[in-house]
Design a protein around this motif. Structure first.
Motif, PDB file in Angstrom:
ATOM      1  N   ALA A   1      -4.918  20.046  48.730  1.00 45.85           N
ATOM      2  CA  ALA A   1      -3.843  19.800  48.199  1.00 45.85           C
ATOM      3  C   ALA A   1      -3.626  20.907  46.973  1.00 45.85           C
ATOM      4  O   ALA A   1      -2.770  21.355  46.527  1.00 45.85           O
ATOM      5  N   GLN A   2      -4.594  21.335  46.282  1.00 42.67           N
ATOM      6  CA  GLN A   2      -4.762  22.243  45.065  1.00 42.67           C
ATOM      7  C   GLN A   2      -4.687  23.695  45.871  1.00 42.67           C
ATOM      8  O   GLN A   2      -3.889  24.281  45.142  1.00 42.67           O
ATOM      9  N   ILE A   3      -5.132  23.967  46.832  1.00 33.84           N
ATOM     10  CA  ILE A   3      -4.991  25.173  47.306  1.00 33.84           C
ATOM     11  C   ILE A   3      -3.381  25.411  47.763  1.00 33.84           C
ATOM     12  O   ILE A   3      -2.758  26.529  47.735  1.00 33.84           O
ATOM     13  N   VAL A   4      -3.025  24.431  48.543  1.00 35.92           N
ATOM     14  CA  VAL A   4      -1.541  24.363  48.892  1.00 35.92           C
ATOM     15  C   VAL A   4      -0.589  24.566  47.553  1.00 35.92           C
ATOM     16  O   VAL A   4       0.373  25.265  47.721  1.00 35.92           O
TER      17      VAL A   4
ATOM     18  N   ILE B   1       2.124  27.724  47.061  1.00 38.80           N
ATOM     19  CA  ILE B   1       3.431  27.568  46.867  1.00 38.80           C
ATOM     20  C   ILE B   1       3.907  28.523  45.706  1.00 38.80           C
ATOM     21  O   ILE B   1       4.847  28.895  45.819  1.00 38.80           O
ATOM     22  N   GLU B   2       3.059  28.089  44.709  1.00 36.06           N
ATOM     23  CA  GLU B   2       3.446  28.793  43.372  1.00 36.06           C
ATOM     24  C   GLU B   2       3.286  30.497  43.363  1.00 36.06           C
ATOM     25  O   GLU B   2       4.126  30.994  42.874  1.00 36.06           O
ATOM     26  N   THR B   3       2.139  30.815  44.253  1.00 35.98           N
ATOM     27  CA  THR B   3       2.216  32.157  44.066  1.00 35.98           C
ATOM     28  C   THR B   3       3.158  32.783  45.184  1.00 35.98           C
ATOM     29  O   THR B   3       3.963  33.945  44.784  1.00 35.98           O
ATOM     30  N   VAL B   4       3.528  32.390  46.239  1.00 34.50           N
ATOM     31  CA  VAL B   4       4.544  32.701  47.148  1.00 34.50           C
ATOM     32  C   VAL B   4       6.018  32.910  46.301  1.00 34.50           C
ATOM     33  O   VAL B   4       6.894  33.602  46.363  1.00 34.50           O
TER      34      VAL B   4
ATOM     35  N   PHE C   1      -5.038  35.730  49.503  1.00 36.40           N
ATOM     36  CA  PHE C   1      -6.010  34.700  49.272  1.00 36.40           C
ATOM     37  C   PHE C   1      -6.694  34.767  48.042  1.00 36.40           C
ATOM     38  O   PHE C   1      -6.710  33.979  47.367  1.00 36.40           O
ATOM     39  N   ALA C   2      -6.786  36.102  47.498  1.00 44.36           N
ATOM     40  CA  ALA C   2      -7.443  36.283  46.171  1.00 44.36           C
ATOM     41  C   ALA C   2      -6.491  35.799  45.252  1.00 44.36           C
ATOM     42  O   ALA C   2      -6.960  34.935  44.075  1.00 44.36           O
ATOM     43  N   GLN C   3      -5.190  36.010  45.193  1.00 50.35           N
ATOM     44  CA  GLN C   3      -4.378  35.496  44.302  1.00 50.35           C
ATOM     45  C   GLN C   3      -3.934  34.016  44.366  1.00 50.35           C
ATOM     46  O   GLN C   3      -3.942  33.365  43.142  1.00 50.35           O
ATOM     47  N   ILE C   4      -4.175  33.528  45.522  1.00 46.36           N
ATOM     48  CA  ILE C   4      -4.177  32.012  45.633  1.00 46.36           C
ATOM     49  C   ILE C   4      -5.324  31.390  44.770  1.00 46.36           C
ATOM     50  O   ILE C   4      -5.230  30.224  44.236  1.00 46.36           O
TER      51      ILE C   4
ATOM     52  N   ARG D   1      -5.284  31.621  40.958  1.00 46.99           N
ATOM     53  CA  ARG D   1      -4.183  30.551  40.525  1.00 46.99           C
ATOM     54  C   ARG D   1      -4.513  29.039  40.585  1.00 46.99           C
ATOM     55  O   ARG D   1      -4.374  28.330  39.971  1.00 46.99           O
ATOM     56  N   ALA D   2      -5.434  28.863  41.742  1.00 46.43           N
ATOM     57  CA  ALA D   2      -5.951  27.671  42.153  1.00 46.43           C
ATOM     58  C   ALA D   2      -7.256  27.041  41.037  1.00 46.43           C
ATOM     59  O   ALA D   2      -7.636  26.156  41.131  1.00 46.43           O
ATOM     60  N   GLY D   3      -7.589  28.537  40.693  1.00 40.88           N
ATOM     61  CA  GLY D   3      -8.752  28.340  39.805  1.00 40.88           C
ATOM     62  C   GLY D   3     -10.177  27.955  40.337  1.00 40.88           C
ATOM     63  O   GLY D   3     -11.081  27.196  39.959  1.00 40.88           O
ATOM     64  N   ILE D   4     -10.149  28.538  41.718  1.00 34.91           N
ATOM     65  CA  ILE D   4     -11.409  28.208  42.485  1.00 34.91           C
ATOM     66  C   ILE D   4     -12.119  29.645  42.375  1.00 34.91           C
ATOM     67  O   ILE D   4     -11.712  30.747  42.337  1.00 34.91           O
ATOM     68  N   SER D   5     -13.545  29.574  42.683  1.00 30.40           N
ATOM     69  CA  SER D   5     -14.418  30.814  42.438  1.00 30.40           C
ATOM     70  C   SER D   5     -14.179  31.774  43.697  1.00 30.40           C
ATOM     71  O   SER D   5     -14.724  32.885  43.356  1.00 30.40           O
TER      72      SER D   5
END
Length: 211
Positions: A22-25, A29-32, A42-45, A48-52
Motif C-alpha cells: 500500500a505504501q508503494i502504491v 500514485i503521487e509520483t504519476v 521505480f527510483a522516483q517511487i 517518495r515511498a522512503g524505501i532504501s
C-alpha cells in the motif's frame, strides 16, 4: 531482506506485506500525479515511498505491469467504496441517479491526485507493441450498471422512455470529461459541475407524466 518462514507469525507477515504494498502504491500514485506516467520510474517511487532500494518494489510487485495494475485497482476500489453507500442510501431511481453522478464528482474533488494518476496511467501506460499495460476491466462496468439502472427507472415509470445505452454513455462521458480536465490541471469547481450534470440528466430522464 525477504522474511524467512520462521521469522514471524504468518498474520504479521501478511500485514507487513500489505502495508508495504500500500505504501508503494500510494507513492506511485503521487509520483504519476506530479510527474506523469512517462517520467515516473521505480527510483522516483522508491524515493517518495522512503524505501532504501528499488529492489523492495520488485520484491512486492512482479514488474511495472503488476505495480500499475495495483494503482488502477486501488483507485477504482476507492471510487466504488466511496460511491456505493451514497447511491444505496436512496431507493428512488431519480435520487439514485443524482447520487451516482454527484458522488462520482465529489470523489474527484476530494481525491484529485488519485484521479490524475488513474487517468494518466490508463491513457499512457503501454507495452512496446502499443497495447495497454493495465486494464480497468476489474471495475464494475459503469455504463452497463447505468443502463440497468435507467431501464429499472423506466419500468417503474419514473424515467421516460429513451435509449438507455445512449443516455448512460452520455452520462459517463460527461463524468469522464471532468476527470480529464483534472488530469490536465484545469482549475474548475468540480462539485458545481457535478450538480449541473445531475440537474441536466434529471431533466433529460424524468417522465413528465408522473409530475
Amino acid at each position: 531482506m525477504r522474511v524467512k518462514p520462521g521469522d514471524a507469525h504468518p498474520v504479521s507477515r501478511s500485514f507487513i506485506t500489505d502495508a508495504r504494498r500500500a505504501q508503494i502504491v500510494a507513492a506511485a500514485i503521487e509520483t504519476v500525479a506530479e510527474l506523469g506516467y512517462a517520467r515516473t520510474s521505480f527510483a522516483q517511487i522508491a524515493k517518495r515511498a522512503g524505501i532504501s532500494s528499488v529492489r523492495l518494489i520488485s520484491y512486492h510487485f512482479d514488474g511495472k505491469e503488476d505495480l500499475f495494475q495495483a494503482v488502477v485497482d486501488t483507485v477504482q476500489d476507492e471510487v466504488r467504496a466511496y460511491m456505493h453507500p451514497r447511491i444505496h442510501a436512496h431507493t428512488e431511481p431519480a435520487a439514485m441517479l443524482a447520487a451516482y453522478i454527484e458522488s462520482n464528482l465529489e470523489f474527484m474533488a476530494e481525491h484529485s491526485t488519485k484521479v490524475r494518476a488513474l487517468v494518466d496511467v490508463l491513457a499512457n501506460a503501454r507495452r512496446e507493441d502499443g497495447t495497454p499495460l493495465v486494464s480497468s476491466a476489474g471495475f464494475d462496468t459503469p455504463v452497463a450498471l447505468l443502463v440497468q439502472h435507467l431501464r429499472n427507472g423506466q419500468l417503474s415509470g419514473v424515467f421516460r422512455q429513451f435509449d438507455a445505452e445512449a443516455v448512460a454513455t452520455a452520462i459517463r462521458a460527461s463524468i469522464d470529461a471532468a476527470a480529464n480536465r483534472l488530469a490536465v490541471g484545469d482549475d474548475f469547481d468540480v462539485r458545481a459541475y457535478g450538480r449541473e450534470l445531475s440537474a441536466l440528466f434529471a431533466l433529460a430522464t424524468r417522465n413528465e407524466g408522473t409530475l
